[in-house]
Motif scaffolding. Structure first.
Motif, PDB file in Angstrom:
ATOM      1  N   ARG A   1      12.851  59.087  65.577  1.00  0.00           N
ATOM      2  CA  ARG A   1      12.560  58.652  64.210  1.00  0.00           C
ATOM      3  C   ARG A   1      12.478  59.826  63.242  1.00  0.00           C
ATOM      4  O   ARG A   1      12.547  59.648  62.035  1.00  0.00           O
ATOM      5  CB  ARG A   1      11.258  57.863  64.168  1.00  0.00           C
ATOM      6  CG  ARG A   1      10.042  58.646  64.677  1.00  0.00           C
ATOM      7  CD  ARG A   1       8.786  57.787  64.678  1.00  0.00           C
ATOM      8  NE  ARG A   1       8.443  57.389  63.323  1.00  0.00           N
ATOM      9  CZ  ARG A   1       7.691  58.133  62.497  1.00  0.00           C
ATOM     10  NH1 ARG A   1       7.236  59.313  62.915  1.00  0.00           N
ATOM     11  NH2 ARG A   1       7.396  57.719  61.293  1.00  0.00           N
ATOM     12  N   HIS A   2      12.317  61.030  63.776  1.00  0.00           N
ATOM     13  CA  HIS A   2      12.211  62.215  62.926  1.00  0.00           C
ATOM     14  C   HIS A   2      13.554  62.898  62.693  1.00  0.00           C
ATOM     15  O   HIS A   2      13.636  63.872  61.942  1.00  0.00           O
ATOM     16  CB  HIS A   2      11.241  63.231  63.542  1.00  0.00           C
ATOM     17  CG  HIS A   2       9.839  62.721  63.677  1.00  0.00           C
ATOM     18  ND1 HIS A   2       9.008  62.542  62.601  1.00  0.00           N
ATOM     19  CD2 HIS A   2       9.133  62.348  64.779  1.00  0.00           C
ATOM     20  CE1 HIS A   2       7.834  62.087  63.024  1.00  0.00           C
ATOM     21  NE2 HIS A   2       7.885  61.962  64.345  1.00  0.00           N
TER      22      HIS A   2
ATOM     23  N   ALA B   1      20.134  58.581  71.987  1.00  0.00           N
ATOM     24  CA  ALA B   1      19.022  58.458  72.909  1.00  0.00           C
ATOM     25  C   ALA B   1      17.772  58.037  72.149  1.00  0.00           C
ATOM     26  O   ALA B   1      17.591  58.375  70.991  1.00  0.00           O
ATOM     27  CB  ALA B   1      18.777  59.796  73.626  1.00  0.00           C
ATOM     28  N   VAL B   2      16.915  57.272  72.810  1.00  0.00           N
ATOM     29  CA  VAL B   2      15.683  56.835  72.169  1.00  0.00           C
ATOM     30  C   VAL B   2      14.532  57.664  72.695  1.00  0.00           C
ATOM     31  O   VAL B   2      14.566  58.191  73.794  1.00  0.00           O
ATOM     32  CB  VAL B   2      15.417  55.336  72.423  1.00  0.00           C
ATOM     33  CG1 VAL B   2      16.474  54.490  71.783  1.00  0.00           C
ATOM     34  CG2 VAL B   2      15.323  55.044  73.921  1.00  0.00           C
ATOM     35  N   GLY B   3      13.477  57.754  71.915  1.00  0.00           N
ATOM     36  CA  GLY B   3      12.321  58.525  72.316  1.00  0.00           C
ATOM     37  C   GLY B   3      11.413  58.753  71.135  1.00  0.00           C
ATOM     38  O   GLY B   3      11.719  58.360  70.001  1.00  0.00           O
TER      39      GLY B   3
ATOM     40  N   GLY C   1       4.404  64.237  65.636  1.00  0.00           N
ATOM     41  CA  GLY C   1       3.381  63.646  66.489  1.00  0.00           C
ATOM     42  C   GLY C   1       3.339  64.306  67.854  1.00  0.00           C
ATOM     43  O   GLY C   1       4.236  65.054  68.248  1.00  0.00           O
ATOM     44  N   GLY C   2       2.269  63.998  68.595  1.00  0.00           N
ATOM     45  CA  GLY C   2       2.063  64.648  69.875  1.00  0.00           C
ATOM     46  C   GLY C   2       3.140  64.369  70.893  1.00  0.00           C
ATOM     47  O   GLY C   2       3.642  65.283  71.563  1.00  0.00           O
ATOM     48  N   ARG C   3       3.531  63.110  71.051  1.00  0.00           N
ATOM     49  CA  ARG C   3       4.551  62.770  72.049  1.00  0.00           C
ATOM     50  C   ARG C   3       5.883  63.428  71.707  1.00  0.00           C
ATOM     51  O   ARG C   3       6.629  63.840  72.600  1.00  0.00           O
ATOM     52  CB  ARG C   3       4.711  61.260  72.149  1.00  0.00           C
ATOM     53  CG  ARG C   3       3.499  60.545  72.733  1.00  0.00           C
ATOM     54  CD  ARG C   3       3.718  59.045  72.752  1.00  0.00           C
ATOM     55  NE  ARG C   3       4.828  58.703  73.617  1.00  0.00           N
ATOM     56  CZ  ARG C   3       5.605  57.636  73.457  1.00  0.00           C
ATOM     57  NH1 ARG C   3       5.400  56.830  72.420  1.00  0.00           N
ATOM     58  NH2 ARG C   3       6.581  57.376  74.302  1.00  0.00           N
ATOM     59  N   CYS C   4       6.189  63.517  70.419  1.00  0.00           N
ATOM     60  CA  CYS C   4       7.442  64.164  70.020  1.00  0.00           C
ATOM     61  C   CYS C   4       7.410  65.653  70.366  1.00  0.00           C
ATOM     62  O   CYS C   4       8.394  66.201  70.864  1.00  0.00           O
ATOM     63  CB  CYS C   4       7.683  63.960  68.525  1.00  0.00           C
ATOM     64  SG  CYS C   4       9.163  64.799  67.903  1.00  0.00           S
ATOM     65  N   LEU C   5       6.285  66.318  70.116  1.00  0.00           N
ATOM     66  CA  LEU C   5       6.179  67.744  70.442  1.00  0.00           C
ATOM     67  C   LEU C   5       6.355  67.976  71.942  1.00  0.00           C
ATOM     68  O   LEU C   5       7.022  68.930  72.357  1.00  0.00           O
ATOM     69  CB  LEU C   5       4.829  68.299  69.984  1.00  0.00           C
ATOM     70  CG  LEU C   5       4.696  68.682  68.516  1.00  0.00           C
ATOM     71  CD1 LEU C   5       3.269  69.133  68.228  1.00  0.00           C
ATOM     72  CD2 LEU C   5       5.681  69.776  68.132  1.00  0.00           C
ATOM     73  N   VAL C   6       5.758  67.117  72.745  1.00  0.00           N
ATOM     74  CA  VAL C   6       5.892  67.253  74.196  1.00  0.00           C
ATOM     75  C   VAL C   6       7.350  67.075  74.605  1.00  0.00           C
ATOM     76  O   VAL C   6       7.879  67.820  75.437  1.00  0.00           O
ATOM     77  CB  VAL C   6       4.992  66.235  74.923  1.00  0.00           C
ATOM     78  CG1 VAL C   6       5.283  66.231  76.422  1.00  0.00           C
ATOM     79  CG2 VAL C   6       3.522  66.559  74.679  1.00  0.00           C
TER      80      VAL C   6
END
Length: 284
Positions: free
Chosen positions: A141-142, A135-137, A169-174
């Motif tokens: 990348r992490h 899945a992408v998102g 990053g913020g979007r990843c945490l969300v």
């Protein structure tokens, strides 16, 4: 197998409860009644004293305020609601519970297995975003693959990202807070931190990035399911997050995102100031 049985039991009870939702319409409800309906998840549409129609289904309470990211402004006083739609969920018939009763030990056993998994892997079973299948998102990348290039399990991904949450990053945490079944308090902290960091990142570069700024969160409000069904002082949690210097760390997402825009700004005070504009509650 146990989860399948649990799902079947839940499906049976829900099927039995498929009678139409009952609605009641309140004219000039008290502030206390509005806050109670929102807190219980029973509030539907509402009309304010200025004729604005709001959907309170995704709203949360904060003292005398009702808040949601879809509102403009994000929080309104409950006393401004002049008409309220209240939803009353139908009750399941007694026979549905009688049929479900034999499965209760199996469901409890499955919960015990999930607790073992939580202790071994750093979190409960996932709702599963199927990240391990490509899945992408913003978090992909992490994710660290093994030496053969294979994806780790969802549980390993979740546990590893959670341990490294201060560097994400913020979007990843969300996304992390939304996709995995962490306890409500952990989800709420990650989500609020992610929203604040996401907005900060949009303003952190030397050169302005209009698209990033336009796509940044406008207000920081938790989701109802992150409050765990209780009255939680989330504004105090948010205040702590906004005052924490770690919230404004220059992560890899900042460095890489700002590379085409002159790099990260040497003075990030303006970015922090713009990020804090996401505080949702009125100043009064």
């Amino acid at each position: 197998m146990l989860r399948s049985l649990a799902a079947a039991v839940v499906g049976l009870v829900l099927l039995a409860a498929c009678s139409p939702m009952k609605l009641s319409h309140l004219d000039r409800p008290s502030s206390e009644r509005v806050l109670e309906a929102v807190g219980k998840g029973e509030a539907g549409r509402a009309v304010t004293d200025q004729g604005q129609v709001l959907d309170l289904g995704g709203a949360v309470t904060a003292g005398p305020w009702v808040c949601a990211t879809t509102f403009e402004p994000a929080c309104i006083a409950a006393g401004r609601v002049t008409a309220l739609e209240v939803r009353h969920a139908p009750r399941s018939p007694w026979w549905a519970y009688a049929v479900a009763a034999p499965f209760v030990p199996l469901v409890l056993g499955d919960m015990a297995l999930q607790e073992v998994d939580r202790r071994l892997t750093g979190g409960p079973q996932t709702f599963s975003a199927q990240w391990a299948r490509g899945a992408v998102g913003p978090c992909i990348r992490h994710v660290r693959r093994d030496k053969s290039g294979a994806w780790p399990s969802d549980q390993q991904i979740r546990a590893d990202l959670y341990r490294r949450r201060d560097a994400l990053g913020g979007r990843c945490l969300v996304q992390l807070a939304g996709d995995f079944a962490f306890p409500a308090a952990a989800r709420r902290r990650m989500s609020l931190t992610g929203l604040a960091r996401w907005r900060f990142e949009a303003f952190a570069c030397v050169q302005a990035r209009p698209d990033a700024e336009a796509g940044a969160p406008r207000a920081f409000v938790p989701r109802p399911w992150d409050l765990d069904g209780r009255e939680v002082d989330w504004p105090l949690e948010l205040k702590t997050i906004l005052e924490d210097e770690d919230t404004w760390a220059v992560t890899d997402d900042v460095t890489e995102g700002c590379r085409p825009a002159g790099g990260a700004a040497p003075d990030l005070s303006l970015a922090v100031s713009r990020a804090r504009e996401g505080w949702p509650l009125p100043s009064i």
